[in-house]
Structure formats: structure tokens, C-alpha cells
Design an enzyme around this catalytic site. Structure first.
Site, PDB file in Angstrom:
ATOM      1  N   THR A 170       0.890  -1.271  -0.041  1.00  0.00           N
ATOM      2  CA  THR A 170      -0.422   0.091  -0.477  1.00  0.00           C
ATOM      3  C   THR A 170       0.921   1.367   0.187  1.00  0.00           C
ATOM      4  O   THR A 170       1.623   1.496   1.014  1.00  0.00           O
ATOM      5  CB  THR A 170      -1.150   0.108   1.120  1.00  0.00           C
ATOM      6  OG1 THR A 170      -1.953  -0.678   1.581  1.00  0.00           O
ATOM      7  CG2 THR A 170      -1.692   1.156   1.485  1.00  0.00           C
ATOM      8  N   MET A 289       0.672  -2.338   4.105  1.00  0.00           N
ATOM      9  CA  MET A 289       0.098  -3.119   5.393  1.00  0.00           C
ATOM     10  C   MET A 289       0.720  -4.295   5.358  1.00  0.00           C
ATOM     11  O   MET A 289       1.037  -5.107   4.873  1.00  0.00           O
ATOM     12  CB  MET A 289      -1.361  -2.681   5.246  1.00  0.00           C
ATOM     13  CG  MET A 289      -1.960  -3.855   5.886  1.00  0.00           C
ATOM     14  SD  MET A 289      -3.459  -2.802   5.449  1.00  0.00           S
ATOM     15  CE  MET A 289      -4.141  -1.345   5.909  1.00  0.00           C
TER      16      MET A 289
END
Length: 354
Positions: A170, A289
Site C-alpha cells: 500500500t 500494510m
């Protein structure tokens, strides 16, 4: 409740978004915007937890709206976009400008059966991400200043760097762009990248072309069996839904089970490089993440590789780099541009720049 602002100019698509989100008791649609100007104003006024953002909007595009929102009122943004090539490139530009994730719009076929459920899952996931005022969101009336960081001494390996391996998730498109742009044109060490892209294959396949256009480097997806000695000056990406690894001087692709729910997995690449290259490798773990890549980076460091992790201040999500820092896997922690400068220094010091 997770408060959602829907940004979409099509009445039909807005209805589908609204009805899909209404089916989840944890989600509440607090507003609907039909153009980019309205989206920016409504984010400022309503302060939603998540924005679903269309790219092709009147008056102000979804990309421009994303840049304004991330510069003025940082909010987790889920891009909901079609797989049209023009829209794909706008989508990756939005991800580089701070949007968190992307979900393809319904295709009008059997794959649409669970689309509403996927939308709700993406919105819940995105809502948990603490976003930052994005450094790329530079508007005409705004300048972003960064303080110069103190120099960091990095030991030069005994031999020339054989490969640079990079993992990101991410926030990765922006971080990868910054990293690769920071390398000089004479940087010839092969760079292998695992970027987690949860979107469908059309989105993922276009990523190599987008990254090449953003960085001016030769970027392509890896193919199985290519000798690593032929990769000088190239940037290779793990293909969608395939692990990439190095073994016996060859690039290998694998359909082995996911690691940390990820295929491709950063750990799979890093763990293969550790015994293959030892101290002649460099590992870089960027924003993302979860914890994929942290243990693999530790194995690389234990074999003598130079290891980097992105710093918290520049991460969209300080997850994977944080895990690497906690394990002691990252010898050096800094933003992508400084990592690029250090990579160039290593290559220059060992004579591998042309």
C-alpha cells in the site's frame, strides 16, 4: 460506523455504490459528489472516514481531486475505476498521489456476483489506514519543504552489488517512483520488485508501462528462466499472482501458496536472494500494510546484504517497514529518495554504474 463519501458522476454507478455500501451495517454513506470540485469541498466539510473516488469526473478529475484532498484534508481514498487504459494510468497516478487502494468497477459478467461484498471489504480495510499529507500533492498555492537529513555512513560491500530487490505494498506506486527516479541513468544494477496489487489483472498488467513512463527506466514483468546476468540496467516486476525468486543464476516464477496472504510475496524473493547473492545483494522494504518482507530482509542482512527500510514519516502505511525495523532487519531507515542516493553511492564506490 465508517462514514463514506461516494464520488461518482454516473447516476447508475452511484446507485450501485450506495446500495452495496448500505448492505453493510458498519458502513454509512454520508454524502455523494458528482464532480471533483464538489468532492474536495465535501471532504473538507463532512470529514468522512473513507472516500470512494471515480477517476473520470467533470470540472476536476479524480486525480486532481485526490491531489487536493491529500494536500489539504488527508483522507483514505479507494479508487473505484474501470480497466480502460487511459483510466488505468490516471488510477496509478492517483495511487502515487496518496490514494490507498483500487477496486475495478463491475465488468457486466459473472465476476460481478460478489462485487458489492468486495467493495465493502475494501472500504473497511482502507478505513483502518492512517494517511499522511502526501508529499507529492504539491498544488500551485502550496510548497512542501523537507529538511535535509544528516549523512549516513554505509559500509561498501567487498564486491560489486549484484542485485537490488525491493518490496512494497500500500502506497508502493509513489514510493517506487521516487526510488527509481532517484537512481542516475548510469545505474546498471538489476532491480527486482514485488509490488502487492490487489486489483484485477488488467490493472496489474498496466503497472509496468506506467512505472516505466514515470521513471524513464526499462521496466517489464519477469519471465521464467531468464539468466540474471542478462538483467543489467533492467527493472523486473513480479507478475500478477506469481512469486518471483532467484535460483542458480536464473529468474524463477512460482505458483506456490501465498505467504502472508500475498502472491507475489516479498519474503519469497528476499529469502531466495539471501543465499544466492549474500553480501552482493541489497534489500529495500517500502511502505505497506502487514509484515511481508520483514523476515526475508532479516535473512538478507544475516548473509551480509545491505538492507534498507522506508522511514515512517514518508510511508503511506508504516506496516512492513516497521516490522523490519522491529526485527533489526533494516540497517538503514530513510525515505525512498535517500535510499536511491545511497544505492547510487554503493554502485559508484564499487564501479558498477555503466
Amino acid at each position: 460506523m465508517i462514514r463514506v463519501l461516494v464520488v461518482e458522476d454516473s447516476a447508475t454507478m452511484r446507485h450501485l455504490l450506495r446500495e452495496s455500501l448500505a448492505g453493510d451495517p458498519e458502513l454509512q454513506v454520508v454524502g455523494e459528489a458528482v464532480d471533483g470540485d464538489q468532492a474536495v469541498e465535501m471532504v473538507r466539510r463532512l470529514r468522512p472516514d473513507v472516500v470512494t473516488m471515480d477517476m473520470m469526473l467533470p470540472t476536476m478529475s479524480g486525480l486532481e481531486a485526490t491531489e487536493h484532498i491529500m494536500a489539504e484534508t488527508p483522507t483514505p481514498i479507494l479508487v473505484v475505476s474501470s480497466a480502460d487504459r487511459q483510466e488505468l494510468f490516471s488510477t496509478y497516478n492517483a495511487l502515487a498521489a496518496g490514494a490507498v487502494d483500487v477496486l475495478e468497477k463491475p465488468r457486466g459478467d459473472a465476476s460481478d456476483a460478489n462485487w458489492g461484498r468486495r467493495l465493502c471489504g475494501c472500504v473497511r480495510m482502507v478505513s483502518r489506514i492512517r494517511v499522511i499529507t502526501h508529499p507529492r500533492a504539491r498544488l500551485a498555492n502550496r510548497s512542501v519543504r523537507t529538511e535535509p537529513a544528516p549523512p549516513v555512513s554505509i559500509p561498501v560491500p567487498a564486491g560489486p552489488p549484484g542485485v537490488v530487490v525491493v518490496g512494497s505494498s500500500t502506497g508502493g506506486p509513489g514510493a517506487l517512483t521516487e526510488l527509481l527516479r532517484g537512481l542516475p541513468p548510469t545505474f546498471r544494477t538489476p532491480v527486482l520488485i514485488v509490488q502487492h496489487i490487489a486489483a484485477s489483472e488488467p490493472f496489474a498488467v498496466a503497472f509496468s508501462d506506467w512505472l516505466a513512463g514515470q521513471t524513464g527506466r526499462a521496466v517489464s514483468y519477469a519471465t521464467d528462466g531468464v539468466p540474471t546476468r542478462s538483467l543489467t540496467g533492467r527493472v523486473l516486476l513480479a507478475p500478477p499472482d506469481r512469486h518471483i525468486l532467484l535460483r542458480d543464476g536464473l529468474v524463477r516464477l512460482s505458483d506456490a501458496p501465498p505467504r502472508h496472504s500475498c502472491r507475489p510475496s516479498v519474503d519469497v524473493l528476499f529469502e531466495s536472494v539471501a543465499p544466492e547473492y549474500g553480501g552482493a545483494a541489497t534489500g529495500v522494504l517500502l511502505t505497506g500494510m502487514g509484515r511481508d518482507g520483514a523476515e526475508g530482509l532479516l535473512r538478507m542482512r544475516a548473509r551480509g546484504a545491505v538492507t534498507f527500510a522506508q522511514d515512517e514519516a514518508s510511508c503511506v502505511v508504516y506496516g512492513m517497514p516497521r516490522e523490519a525495523a522491529l526485527l533489526g532487519a533494516a540497517a538503514h531507515i530513510m525515505p525512498p529518495a535517500r535510499i536511491a542516493a545511497r544505492l547510487a553511492e554503493l554502485a559508484t564506490a564499487t564501479g558498477v554504474t555503466r
